[in-house]
Design an enzyme around this catalytic site. Sequence first.
Site, PDB file in Angstrom:
ATOM      1  N   SER A 138       8.841   4.437   8.219  1.00 33.10           N
ATOM      2  CA  SER A 138       8.570   5.687   7.547  1.00 33.10           C
ATOM      3  C   SER A 138       7.060   5.257   6.387  1.00 33.10           C
ATOM      4  O   SER A 138       6.584   6.110   5.985  1.00 33.10           O
ATOM      5  CB  SER A 138       9.441   6.094   6.497  1.00 33.10           C
ATOM      6  OG  SER A 138       9.962   5.183   5.716  1.00 33.10           O
ATOM      7  N   ASP A 159       8.854   8.776  -4.033  1.00 34.95           N
ATOM      8  CA  ASP A 159      10.086   9.537  -3.901  1.00 34.95           C
ATOM      9  C   ASP A 159      11.264   8.012  -3.969  1.00 34.95           C
ATOM     10  O   ASP A 159      10.674   7.164  -4.725  1.00 34.95           O
ATOM     11  CB  ASP A 159      10.700  10.002  -2.428  1.00 34.95           C
ATOM     12  CG  ASP A 159      10.386   9.057  -1.406  1.00 34.95           C
ATOM     13  OD1 ASP A 159      10.056   8.020  -1.418  1.00 34.95           O
ATOM     14  OD2 ASP A 159      10.292   9.731  -0.070  1.00 34.95           O
ATOM     15  N   HIS A 173       9.464   5.248  -1.241  1.00 39.66           N
ATOM     16  CA  HIS A 173       8.225   5.368  -0.770  1.00 39.66           C
ATOM     17  C   HIS A 173       7.042   5.101  -1.743  1.00 39.66           C
ATOM     18  O   HIS A 173       7.290   6.068  -2.684  1.00 39.66           O
ATOM     19  CB  HIS A 173       7.817   6.321   0.309  1.00 39.66           C
ATOM     20  CG  HIS A 173       8.576   6.427   1.456  1.00 39.66           C
ATOM     21  ND1 HIS A 173      10.037   7.387   1.722  1.00 39.66           N
ATOM     22  CD2 HIS A 173       8.923   5.615   2.531  1.00 39.66           C
ATOM     23  CE1 HIS A 173      10.581   7.213   2.438  1.00 39.66           C
ATOM     24  NE2 HIS A 173       9.962   6.175   3.322  1.00 39.66           N
TER      25      HIS A 173
END
Length: 373
Positions: A39, A330, A333
């Site tokens: 991610s 978040d 990340h």
Amino acid sequence: MVRPIELFMYISLFFTNFLCTKCISPPPLVPALYIFGDSIFDSGNNNLLPTLAKANYPPYGHEFPGGIPTGRFTNGKTVVDFIADYLGLPYPPPRIASLSTLLRSKSYMGYNYASGSCGILIETGKFIGECLNLDEQMVMFEETVKKLSRSKFKTSTELSQHMAKSIFIFSVGNNDYINTYFGILNTRLQYNPQQFAQLLTKKLSLKLKKLYDLGARKIVVFELGPIGCIPSIVRKAKLNDKCDENKNEIVKMFNTQLAVLLKSLTSTLQDSHFIIGKAHGLGYDAVINPTKYGLSDSSNSCCDSWINGTLSCKPGRTPCSNPDEHYFWDGYHPTQATYSVIASHCINGSDVCVPMNIQQLVQVLNSFACMES
């Protein structure tokens, strides 16, 4: 059946990449950019997968061109987006989206195979749905090479030159620690920290050698960042400090072995350049000394995240007013601002991408081109 919102999102994603391509006037510095990992680099592959690990809704993409939630797990650009900007390339489209009936694009300038929640190990990330582990990403890349050989290049020599001059970038292994070793799968019962690092680097080594066999010669592999400092880890452990230093030390074992591996591959595989992206030290320093990098908050997520700021962003909520001053977007990340710092150091600095930064790697490619001519 594709929902209207998904149709809009993929059409928007297509035009974002299309417009970025059209904005390029000088020729790109390299022919293509290929991205692998999780991610940290995912630009939309998970959008079409049945998984909870998605970032295709607001406020993700809040600072991305057009404010579009493309599937990037941040508020704007990632490290590889900044590198693509420098190289004069369009952002490599997510491979799954390009294979869909909505976007049957043929990108000769690279693809992004990265998939959120997945990792080096096959089992990593599967507990929350489907994702592309590194094995699957490599299979998809091999399919890309076969298609390029049929549709783009007339000879195997042309294909080999394309691959040799392209740049390949990895960021993988984060979820193998966050979810598999420290998390729900709890593989700490099977492996001590040193053994687990060896397991991951051995499997990664096989993939990098496979990539070399397929023609890759310029490969950048980023270290794991300071996982012990992310809000998800710190808050769940109920720590008073900024980081869980024990977890950081465990992750460093992987980074140490990764450096040895890449140096070995460069010395044994002819004409190869394996570059390590030393993101851990820079990322840790930015957490401890945020003002040094223009940041003011290195502990809290900018978006309103689930479970006391430890997970992903809540859909549709207004994020903080100063994302450029936040380290984390978040619970997992970094923000675009943090990625920008890492990318700039990798592109033309001397402390992140070594033994060559991206600028120097391009110079090597140019020297190679001059020798050919």
